[in-house]
Design a protein around this motif. Structure first.
Motif, short mmCIF file in Angstrom:
data_model
loop_
_atom_site.label_atom_id
_atom_site.label_comp_id
_atom_site.label_asym_id
_atom_site.label_seq_id
_atom_site.Cartn_x
_atom_site.Cartn_y
_atom_site.Cartn_z
N PRO A 171 7.99 1.67 1.55
CA PRO A 171 8.40 1.47 2.95
C PRO A 171 8.27 2.70 3.83
O PRO A 171 7.91 2.59 5.01
CB PRO A 171 9.85 1.02 2.82
N ASN A 172 8.52 3.90 3.28
CA ASN A 172 8.42 5.12 4.09
C ASN A 172 6.99 5.40 4.54
O ASN A 172 6.78 6.18 5.47
CB ASN A 172 8.96 6.32 3.32
N PHE A 221 0.85 -1.19 0.00
CA PHE A 221 0.00 0.00 0.00
C PHE A 221 0.88 1.23 0.00
O PHE A 221 2.08 1.16 0.33
CB PHE A 221 -0.94 0.01 1.20
N GLN A 222 0.30 2.36 -0.35
CA GLN A 222 1.05 3.61 -0.35
C GLN A 222 0.10 4.77 -0.10
O GLN A 222 -1.12 4.63 -0.21
CB GLN A 222 1.77 3.81 -1.69
N PHE A 223 0.68 5.91 0.29
CA PHE A 223 -0.10 7.12 0.54
C PHE A 223 0.23 8.17 -0.51
O PHE A 223 1.38 8.26 -0.99
CB PHE A 223 0.23 7.71 1.92
N PRO A 225 2.68 9.88 8.58
CA PRO A 225 3.29 8.61 8.16
C PRO A 225 4.45 8.76 7.18
O PRO A 225 5.25 7.83 7.03
CB PRO A 225 2.12 7.86 7.50
N LEU A 226 4.56 9.93 6.50
CA LEU A 226 5.61 10.10 5.51
C LEU A 226 6.84 10.83 6.07
O LEU A 226 7.79 11.07 5.32
CB LEU A 226 5.06 10.86 4.30
N ALA A 227 6.82 11.13 7.36
CA ALA A 227 7.92 11.89 7.96
C ALA A 227 8.96 10.97 8.60
O ALA A 227 9.35 11.16 9.76
CB ALA A 227 7.38 12.89 8.99
N LYS A 228 9.38 9.96 7.85
CA LYS A 228 10.39 9.04 8.36
C LYS A 228 11.06 8.34 7.19
O LYS A 228 10.59 8.43 6.04
CB LYS A 228 9.77 8.00 9.30
#
Length: 380
Positions: free
Chosen positions: A322-323, A147-149, A244-247
């Motif tokens: 993965p991010n 999955f992805q955002f 969720p994307l800040a890593k």
């Protein structure tokens, strides 16, 4: 006042407690349902089997409903993303669970062999299918879910339903199914006697052996079978608002083993996952059924805890992006939501435990064919 990072950790622990509680309490109901067509050969024997869990099964569903509600409220991104990727699998669980209330209530209403046999197999489906699917879901989580955002944090599942049915996930499903069957067998052995108890003991021993073998095989597959885990290359601020994307997340062969390397005490969990079923099988063989049930419960704690400890802080890793993997730090609700839920949990969780304990104490004892004959119109 607890800080945001602490609340995130507390809710990771509480969701784990709810999942283990669901596995132990509703798990033995499902295990008994799985064994129903085999532990009971004639109608009266099957009524004995059903009456061991009949008075409790709906109360034990509270653990399932509470766990689902907790995930919805505490981890909304996990809930939304899981229902996107696992939609048909979760619907299959729901459809299987439909057989349980109808089967328990209507199975013995009509004195017809075909009617009762149909509902017996319906209760079997309601007991056997959910643990299998939950195990397959855990197997996919350990491999990563595709999955992805996008920039608006709208999740998109990029896999297919059949992709979920991969070999490792099916092995995880075997672990879950065997574990639940073992648990149901120990409980059934504790509540019955005679030929039904003997069949339950045989089933519990066989399921315990399968649990150990499949659990060890799954661990070896993760270690040397080429399945990469996930690791944080850059961890977000634990007190920051969820993003969720800040890593930065990387795939690594050591990913799922990092926590065990840093905290050797965690090896007690997989050890419990192996010794628990062995102890349950040994104890149930000598008719120490209550102790066997406790050992089976500890085995479930060890097996579920092994996966949880390996994945922390990941909750739902993404194999395609993965991010975007969802973790304890970036998939939670607001601090106020977590705090209010924690207050409600502190009040109501002890009440649930006390009521459940009282109900089991009041309705303890053996269920026999003689009991069914004497209570023809009140027993299930």
């Amino acid at each position: 006042m607890l800080d945001y990072a602490t609340l995130k950790i507390i809710w990771w622990v509480l969701v784990g407690v709810l999942l283990v509680g669901f596995a132990i309490m509703d798990g033995h109901d499902m295990g008994v349902g799985t064994l129903l067509p085999f532990a009971g050969r004639i109608d009266e024997e099957r009524r004995v089997v059903i009456n061991t869990v009949g008075p409790h099964w709906d109360g034990n569903q509270v653990w399932f409903i509470t766990a689902g509600g907790a995930i919805f409220a505490a981890w909304p991104l996990v809930y939304a993303t899981a229902f996107s990727g696992f939609y048909w699998a979760l619907l299959a669980v729901l459809w299987a669970l439909f057989f349980r209330p109808v089967g328990f209530d209507y199975r013995s209403k009509i004195h017809d062999a075909r009617w009762r046999s149909t509902w017996d197999w319906g209760l079997f489906v309601g007991g056997a299918v959910p643990p299998l699917i939950f195990g397959v879901a855990f197997g996919n989580l350990l491999q990563g879910v595709p999955f992805q955002f996008d920039d608006y944090l709208v999740s998109t599942y990029t896999g297919s339903f059949w992709q979920l049915l991969n070999p490792f996930a099916l092995l995880a499903g075997v672990v879950s199914s065997a574990m639940i069957t073992m648990h149901g067998g120990t409980y059934l052995a504790h509540r019955t006697e005679g030929v039904i108890q003997s069949r339950a003991i045989s089933a519990a021993r066989g399921a315990a052996l399968v649990t150990i073998m499949a659990f060890v095989a799954a661990g070896l597959w993760l270690r040397v079978g080429g399945i990469e885990g996930f690791a944080m290359a850059q961890t977000p601020d634990p007190n920051a608002l969820p993003d969720p994307l800040a890593k930065v997340v990387v795939r690594s062969a050591e990913g799922w083993w990092t926590n065990y390397q840093h905290q050797p005490a965690l090896w007690a969990l997989p050890l419990l996952g192996v010794l628990g079923p062995a102890a349950a099988a040994a104890l149930v063989s000598v008719r120490r059924t209550l102790s066997a049930f406790v050992a089976s419960s500890l085995a479930m704690l060890g097996i579920i805890g092994t996966a949880g400890a390996a994945m922390f802080p990941f909750i739902m890793p993404s194999s395609s992006m993965p991010n975007a993997s969802l973790t304890v730090w970036d998939s939670v609700s607001s601090p106020m939501t977590l705090a209010l839920m924690l207050g409600a949990t502190v009040i109501f969780m002890p009440l649930i435990v006390l009521y459940t304990s009282w109900a089991y104490r009041v309705m303890r004892g053996k269920v026999t064919v003689e009991h069914i004959r004497a209570n023809e119109h009140t027993a299930y």
